[in-house]
Design a protein around this motif. Sequence first.
Motif, PDB file in Angstrom:
ATOM      1  N   ALA A 205       0.947  -1.052   0.209  1.00 59.33           N
ATOM      2  CA  ALA A 205      -0.071   0.236   0.105  1.00 59.33           C
ATOM      3  C   ALA A 205       0.605   1.579  -0.139  1.00 59.33           C
ATOM      4  O   ALA A 205       0.410   2.445  -0.821  1.00 59.33           O
ATOM      5  CB  ALA A 205      -0.676   0.317   1.291  1.00 59.33           C
ATOM      6  N   ASN A 209       1.053   3.783  -2.563  1.00 58.11           N
ATOM      7  CA  ASN A 209       0.591   5.716  -2.505  1.00 58.11           C
ATOM      8  C   ASN A 209       1.806   6.339  -3.393  1.00 58.11           C
ATOM      9  O   ASN A 209       1.181   7.170  -4.178  1.00 58.11           O
ATOM     10  CB  ASN A 209       0.195   6.189  -1.421  1.00 58.11           C
ATOM     11  CG  ASN A 209      -0.805   5.473  -0.822  1.00 58.11           C
ATOM     12  OD1 ASN A 209      -1.766   4.809  -1.389  1.00 58.11           O
ATOM     13  ND2 ASN A 209      -0.803   5.749   0.773  1.00 58.11           N
ATOM     14  N   GLU A 272      -9.428   3.320  -2.342  1.00 60.26           N
ATOM     15  CA  GLU A 272      -7.376   4.236  -1.646  1.00 60.26           C
ATOM     16  C   GLU A 272      -7.273   5.172  -2.459  1.00 60.26           C
ATOM     17  O   GLU A 272      -6.814   5.953  -3.199  1.00 60.26           O
ATOM     18  CB  GLU A 272      -7.048   3.648  -0.707  1.00 60.26           C
ATOM     19  CG  GLU A 272      -7.336   3.411   0.348  1.00 60.26           C
ATOM     20  CD  GLU A 272      -6.127   2.436   1.618  1.00 60.26           C
ATOM     21  OE1 GLU A 272      -5.944   2.421   1.462  1.00 60.26           O
ATOM     22  OE2 GLU A 272      -6.870   2.208   2.429  1.00 60.26           O
ATOM     23  N   SER A 273      -6.675   4.264  -3.781  1.00 60.42           N
ATOM     24  CA  SER A 273      -6.166   4.563  -5.135  1.00 60.42           C
ATOM     25  C   SER A 273      -7.172   5.657  -6.045  1.00 60.42           C
ATOM     26  O   SER A 273      -6.306   5.973  -5.879  1.00 60.42           O
ATOM     27  CB  SER A 273      -5.624   3.221  -6.452  1.00 60.42           C
ATOM     28  OG  SER A 273      -6.622   2.718  -6.440  1.00 60.42           O
ATOM     29  N   LEU A 276      -6.955   8.794  -3.295  1.00 65.94           N
ATOM     30  CA  LEU A 276      -5.698   9.638  -3.439  1.00 65.94           C
ATOM     31  C   LEU A 276      -4.762  10.666  -4.700  1.00 65.94           C
ATOM     32  O   LEU A 276      -4.635  10.823  -4.192  1.00 65.94           O
ATOM     33  CB  LEU A 276      -4.302   8.277  -3.049  1.00 65.94           C
ATOM     34  CG  LEU A 276      -3.405   9.017  -3.257  1.00 65.94           C
ATOM     35  CD1 LEU A 276      -3.111   9.803  -1.658  1.00 65.94           C
ATOM     36  CD2 LEU A 276      -1.889   7.775  -2.475  1.00 65.94           C
TER      37      LEU A 276
END
Length: 316
Positions: A205, A209, A272-273, A276
């Motif tokens: 992860a 990020n 999340e990706s 972000l």
Amino acid sequence: MKDWRWMIPQPQPQPDREEAEAPAQEKLDWGEQEYGTHRYHVRRLVEDSISLLSLPEKAVVLGAGNHGDVDLPGLARHFQQVTVLDTEDNMLEEWLEAGGGTAQHRLRSLTRVDYTCLDQISFYEKFDDLLQNEASASEIAAFVRDAGFQVHGHEAVPHLKKSFSFVMSSGVHTPLFYPDALLQFHTHMARYSKQEVRHILDALAYLRNSLVADYNKLLLSLLKPDGRIAAWTDVIVLDEENSWIADELYENKTDEERTKFLFDAFGKYGMESAVLGLKDLYDKIKPDQQLFRSWIGQADSGRRYVSVGLSGKARG
């Protein structure tokens, strides 16, 4: 105000004479037969972005392998040249050879482009060797985290820096690196304890990020000084638990209220990706003449998504 315009049949641009005369079987389906909500909103974002360009010279599309989201022949009528940068092979070259027409002279395709630069450091081969040799979780995690620093010394397409007045990213943030790495790790996961699995997943992860932020830098590096960037991606997968988001999204809201609602929902339910990547890009784009769009799309499987599109000029 609720946007119902996607339900109204939209006039289609007339093809160039050469393209109209090309045999039907030699043409690819650029989404006209399935002109759903997602394709309509993507194309509207692209068209509105183009209208704000001072000089539409060259355009580039990253992530156009399925030829669905982006109307490449349509783009070719706006720009002197349109370049497609794909991580995989696509049918563009085959279509260009068979279809002819004006677009043939304005479209070009570069395939097997490594957006992340991980191939340049042989990441996947080394990662697989560590897994096959049953390396410790600490050793694997250290290798994965270090890869984020190693790729900073490499560039994906340095010869194309500052080459384009319009840069487009078509759904790249979510499939970038992470799903492939998880699949690679999955077959070896049973060998590690629950705590060790978490240690490796945290490292993956962390690298994801870093690579998402680097990908945004790649997009911006391709821009000419006065160019525009446009990016879109699925952000939330709608299910029984969060299906209310689709209803509330289209309640009477100002643009500011809708944006705040979306960002709150992204923090709770977003991938999340995608979250972000969009937030990082949002912070790197000037607020003036910025376009921010959202819509509900549906895949062939019937699964629904909240998708977001963003366009603007890079901050100095």
